[in-house]
Design an enzyme around this catalytic site. Structure first.
Site, PDB file in Angstrom:
ATOM      1  N   THR A  27       0.817  -1.206   0.000  1.00  0.00           N
ATOM      2  CA  THR A  27       0.000   0.000   0.000  1.00  0.00           C
ATOM      3  C   THR A  27       0.855   1.261   0.000  1.00  0.00           C
ATOM      4  O   THR A  27       1.817   1.356   0.744  1.00  0.00           O
ATOM      5  CB  THR A  27      -0.924   0.009   1.233  1.00  0.00           C
ATOM      6  OG1 THR A  27      -1.759  -1.129   1.153  1.00  0.00           O
ATOM      7  CG2 THR A  27      -1.777   1.251   1.283  1.00  0.00           C
ATOM      8  N   THR A  31      -3.440   2.765   6.202  1.00  0.00           N
ATOM      9  CA  THR A  31      -2.835   1.497   5.825  1.00  0.00           C
ATOM     10  C   THR A  31      -3.004   0.512   6.970  1.00  0.00           C
ATOM     11  O   THR A  31      -3.237   0.917   8.101  1.00  0.00           O
ATOM     12  CB  THR A  31      -1.339   1.687   5.469  1.00  0.00           C
ATOM     13  OG1 THR A  31      -0.820   0.435   4.992  1.00  0.00           O
ATOM     14  CG2 THR A  31      -0.514   2.143   6.655  1.00  0.00           C
ATOM     15  N   GLY A  32      -2.889  -0.774   6.645  1.00  0.00           N
ATOM     16  CA  GLY A  32      -3.012  -1.789   7.697  1.00  0.00           C
ATOM     17  C   GLY A  32      -4.145  -2.751   7.397  1.00  0.00           C
ATOM     18  O   GLY A  32      -4.514  -2.950   6.234  1.00  0.00           O
ATOM     19  N   GLU A  33      -4.721  -3.319   8.420  1.00  0.00           N
ATOM     20  CA  GLU A  33      -5.768  -4.321   8.237  1.00  0.00           C
ATOM     21  C   GLU A  33      -7.052  -3.651   7.788  1.00  0.00           C
ATOM     22  O   GLU A  33      -7.752  -2.979   8.579  1.00  0.00           O
ATOM     23  CB  GLU A  33      -6.023  -5.073   9.544  1.00  0.00           C
ATOM     24  CG  GLU A  33      -4.809  -5.849  10.010  1.00  0.00           C
ATOM     25  CD  GLU A  33      -5.088  -6.647  11.272  1.00  0.00           C
ATOM     26  OE1 GLU A  33      -4.146  -6.875  12.040  1.00  0.00           O
ATOM     27  OE2 GLU A  33      -6.256  -7.040  11.495  1.00  0.00           O
ATOM     28  N   GLY A  34      -7.355  -3.828   6.516  1.00  0.00           N
ATOM     29  CA  GLY A  34      -8.480  -3.130   5.913  1.00  0.00           C
ATOM     30  C   GLY A  34      -9.791  -3.321   6.654  1.00  0.00           C
ATOM     31  O   GLY A  34     -10.580  -2.380   6.782  1.00  0.00           O
ATOM     32  N   ARG A  94     -12.317  -9.998  -2.533  1.00  0.00           N
ATOM     33  CA  ARG A  94     -12.239  -9.203  -1.287  1.00  0.00           C
ATOM     34  C   ARG A  94     -11.903  -7.746  -1.629  1.00  0.00           C
ATOM     35  O   ARG A  94     -10.987  -7.464  -2.396  1.00  0.00           O
ATOM     36  CB  ARG A  94     -11.165  -9.792  -0.376  1.00  0.00           C
ATOM     37  CG  ARG A  94     -10.975  -9.047   0.949  1.00  0.00           C
ATOM     38  CD  ARG A  94      -9.807  -8.083   0.904  1.00  0.00           C
ATOM     39  NE  ARG A  94      -9.497  -7.520   2.211  1.00  0.00           N
ATOM     40  CZ  ARG A  94      -8.597  -6.555   2.409  1.00  0.00           C
ATOM     41  NH1 ARG A  94      -7.941  -6.054   1.390  1.00  0.00           N
ATOM     42  NH2 ARG A  94      -8.368  -6.091   3.607  1.00  0.00           N
ATOM     43  N   ILE A  95     -12.632  -6.838  -1.060  1.00  0.00           N
ATOM     44  CA  ILE A  95     -12.341  -5.413  -1.228  1.00  0.00           C
ATOM     45  C   ILE A  95     -11.931  -4.872   0.136  1.00  0.00           C
ATOM     46  O   ILE A  95     -12.600  -5.128   1.140  1.00  0.00           O
ATOM     47  CB  ILE A  95     -13.565  -4.670  -1.797  1.00  0.00           C
ATOM     48  CG1 ILE A  95     -13.787  -5.127  -3.260  1.00  0.00           C
ATOM     49  CG2 ILE A  95     -13.378  -3.160  -1.724  1.00  0.00           C
ATOM     50  CD1 ILE A  95     -15.069  -4.643  -3.873  1.00  0.00           C
ATOM     51  N   GLY A  96     -10.835  -4.161   0.170  1.00  0.00           N
ATOM     52  CA  GLY A  96     -10.331  -3.624   1.436  1.00  0.00           C
ATOM     53  C   GLY A  96     -10.761  -2.189   1.650  1.00  0.00           C
ATOM     54  O   GLY A  96     -11.701  -1.687   1.018  1.00  0.00           O
ATOM     55  N   ASP A  97     -10.046  -1.517   2.513  1.00  0.00           N
ATOM     56  CA  ASP A  97     -10.387  -0.134   2.854  1.00  0.00           C
ATOM     57  C   ASP A  97      -9.872   0.868   1.826  1.00  0.00           C
ATOM     58  O   ASP A  97     -10.420   1.968   1.693  1.00  0.00           O
ATOM     59  CB  ASP A  97      -9.777   0.235   4.212  1.00  0.00           C
ATOM     60  CG  ASP A  97      -8.255   0.126   4.158  1.00  0.00           C
ATOM     61  OD1 ASP A  97      -7.744  -0.990   3.956  1.00  0.00           O
ATOM     62  OD2 ASP A  97      -7.583   1.171   4.281  1.00  0.00           O
TER      63      ASP A  97
HETATM   64  N1  ASP Z   1      -5.209  -1.639   3.933  1.00  0.00           N
HETATM   65  C1  ASP Z   1      -4.846  -2.546   2.872  1.00  0.00           C
HETATM   66  C2  ASP Z   1      -5.917  -3.600   2.725  1.00  0.00           C
HETATM   67  O1  ASP Z   1      -6.468  -4.038   3.716  1.00  0.00           O
HETATM   68  C3  ASP Z   1      -3.533  -3.211   3.074  1.00  0.00           C
HETATM   69  C4  ASP Z   1      -2.398  -2.304   3.474  1.00  0.00           C
HETATM   70  O2  ASP Z   1      -2.574  -1.191   3.912  1.00  0.00           O
HETATM   71  O3  ASP Z   1      -1.254  -2.695   3.351  1.00  0.00           O
HETATM   72  O4  ASP Z   1      -6.168  -4.011   1.617  1.00  0.00           O
END
Ligand code: ASP
EC number: 3.4.19.5
Length: 248
Positions: free
Chosen positions: A117, A167-170, A145-148
Site C-alpha cells: 500500500t 494502511t493496515g488491516e483493511g 475481497r475489497i479492502g479499505d
Molecule cells: N489496507 C490494505 C488492505 O487491507 C492493506 C495495506 O494497507 O497494506 O487491503
C-alpha cells in the site's frame, strides 16, 4: 489492485477495485473522478473504462514478482491472510526467509505484513488538501475481497479541513471508518489534527486490528498515527524539509 483519490476542495473523489492489468490504478481512480459520472468502478467495468480512456495497461505477469510468489506460498501454507513476514535481504530467496533470524533495526524486528500500500496526503499553499491510497491488498486475500483502500471514508478521505490516507488491516479500518473519523472529529468536535489522529488510533481500532494513517490539515500541519510496531512514512515540504520514519 485497488485505489482511491479525493480532492478535498469540493470533495470530489474516484475509486477503483478489482483491476489486474492497469499499470497505475491510482491514475485510473483519478480518471473516474475527473471523467466519469461515478465515484467508484470495479472489476471488468473498471478495466473497460481504463481501456476506453487509453490508460497504460500491462499483462498481469508484470505484477508477479518472485518475492511475492514466495510470500504468497508461505501465506497459503500458514493458511493466513495477514501473513507476518520478514523483509528478505537483497538477493535472498523467499523460501530462506523463514529460516533466517529476524532482521533487526534499532533492536526491533523488521516485520511487515502488507508492503503493497502507498498512501499520499498533500496540502497546498492555499490550504487545499487531497489524499490518495493505492494497494495490492493483503497477501492471500480471497478473490473478490475489497479492502479499505478504495473506500472513501475508510482508507481515504479529504475535505476542506484535512486529507487522510490509511494502511493496515483493511477490515479494521473499514469498521472504524478511520479516515472520515479524523475529519469528523475536526468538524464536529473542533479537535486539532494531531488530537483527532490520536483519538482515532486509540478509540476507533478498539475492535482489534493493526492500522495506521498519515494526515495533513488545511493549516499545513502534518500528523500520523499507528497501533502497529511501525509504519513506513515520509514527509517533504516545499522549503526542503524532508523526514522519513519507521518506528514511533
Ligand atoms: N489496507 C490494505 C488492505 O487491507 C492493506 C495495506 O494497507 O497494506 O487491503
Amino acid at each position: 489492485m485497488e485505489a482511491s483519490i479525493m480532492d478535498g476542495s469540493g470533495r470530489r473523489c474516484g475509486a477503483v477495485s478489482g483491476v489486474t492489468t492497469v499499470k497505475n490504478p491510482i491514475s485510473l481512480a483519478r480518471l473516474v473522478m475527473e471523467k466519469s459520472p461515478h465515484s467508484y468502478l470495479a472489476f471488468s467495468g473498471a478495466e473497460e473504462f481504463a481501456k476506453h480512456h487509453g490508460v497504460e495497461m500491462v499483462d498481469n505477469d508484470y505484477f508477479i514478482t518472485e518475492d511475492n510468489v514466495g510470500m504468497l506460498k508461505l501465506a497459503k501454507e500458514a493458511d493466513s491472510i495477514l501473513f507476518d513476514y520478514r523483509i528478505p535481504t537483497i538477493g535472498e530467496s523467499c523460501s530462506s526467509v523463514v529460516d533466517t533470524p529476524p532482521l533487526q533495526m534499532n533492536g526491533l524486528p523488521i516485520s511487515v505484513y502488507a508492503p503493497e500500500t502507498v498512501g499520499c496526503v498533500v496540502v497546498d499553499s492555499q490550504g487545499q488538501c487531497a489524499a490518495a491510497t493505492s494497494t495490492g491488498g493483503l497477501m492471500n486475500k480471497k478473490v473478490g475481497r475489497i479492502g479499505d483502500s478504495p473506500l472513501i471514508g475508510a482508507g481515504t478521505y479529504a475535505c476542506d479541513l484535512c486529507g487522510v490516507s490509511c494502511t493496515g488491516e483493511g477490515e479494521a479500518i473499514i469498521r472504524g471508518t478511520l479516515a472520515r473519523d479524523v475529519a469528523a472529529l475536526m468538524e464536529y468536535k473542533g479537535l486539532g489534527l494531531q488530537e483527532a489522529v490520536e483519538y482515532v488510533i486509540e478509540k476507533r481500532l478498539d475492535g482489534g486490528g493493526k492500522a495506521g494513517l498519515i494526515a495533513v490539515s488545511s493549516k499545513g500541519e502534518v500528523s500520523y498515527g499507528f497501533n502497529s510496531v511501525g509504519m513506513f512514512r515520509g514527509c517533504a515540504t516545499e522549503d526542503g524539509f524532508m523526514e522519513v520514519g519507521i518506528w514511533e
